[in-house]
Scaffold this active site. Structure first.
Site, short mmCIF file in Angstrom:
data_model
loop_
_atom_site.label_atom_id
_atom_site.label_comp_id
_atom_site.label_asym_id
_atom_site.label_seq_id
_atom_site.Cartn_x
_atom_site.Cartn_y
_atom_site.Cartn_z
CD GLN A 48 11.43 9.73 58.76
OE1 GLN A 48 10.32 9.61 58.29
NE2 GLN A 48 12.38 8.88 58.52
CG PHE A 49 11.75 6.52 64.85
CD1 PHE A 49 12.93 5.93 65.25
CD2 PHE A 49 10.99 5.90 63.87
CE1 PHE A 49 13.34 4.72 64.71
CE2 PHE A 49 11.38 4.70 63.32
CZ PHE A 49 12.56 4.10 63.73
CB THR A 50 15.09 7.89 61.26
OG1 THR A 50 14.40 8.69 60.29
CG2 THR A 50 14.53 6.49 61.26
#
Length: 111
Positions: free
Chosen positions: A78-80
């Site tokens: 989850q790069f966000t």
């Protein structure tokens, strides 16, 4: 490195209608990496996740770890987690690790 951690009775992940992961009692982890993260940091976070005492004991107190309950882990990249929304209306991901390095870190984390 950031991890959004949730204890679950069960969890699953579907991509385009197909299950990519499914667990019973354990931890659902959303995992993100930033520039400068390394295996030493990842090792510390793994240890923290598996030893964190957030599962109930026989008295209802959060006193047991993932290891104690023989729990499972569902990890989702989850790069966000590194989205910066302070300016404007479009989030900036400048702090996120580049995709090639992030993938290597994520694979190491999951092993």
């Amino acid at each position: 490195m950031k991890i959004l951690l949730q204890r679950v009775k069960r969890a699953s992940c579907k991509v385009e209608g197909n299950f990519t992961g499914k667990i019973n009692q354990g931890l659902l982890l959303f995992v993100g990496f930033k520039e400068g993260d390394n295996n030493s940091i990842i090792d510390q976070m793994i240890k923290k996740c598996i030893e964190l005492r957030i599962f109930s004991d026989e008295n209802g107190k959060m006193n047991k770890s993932l290891i104690d309950i023989n729990g499972e882990v569902l990890s989702i990249s989850q790069f966000t987690l590194y989205a910066n929304c302070l300016k404007g209306r479009r989030p900036s991901f400048d702090q996120s690790e580049n995709p090639v390095s992030a993938k290597a870190h994520y694979e190491y984390f999951n092993k």
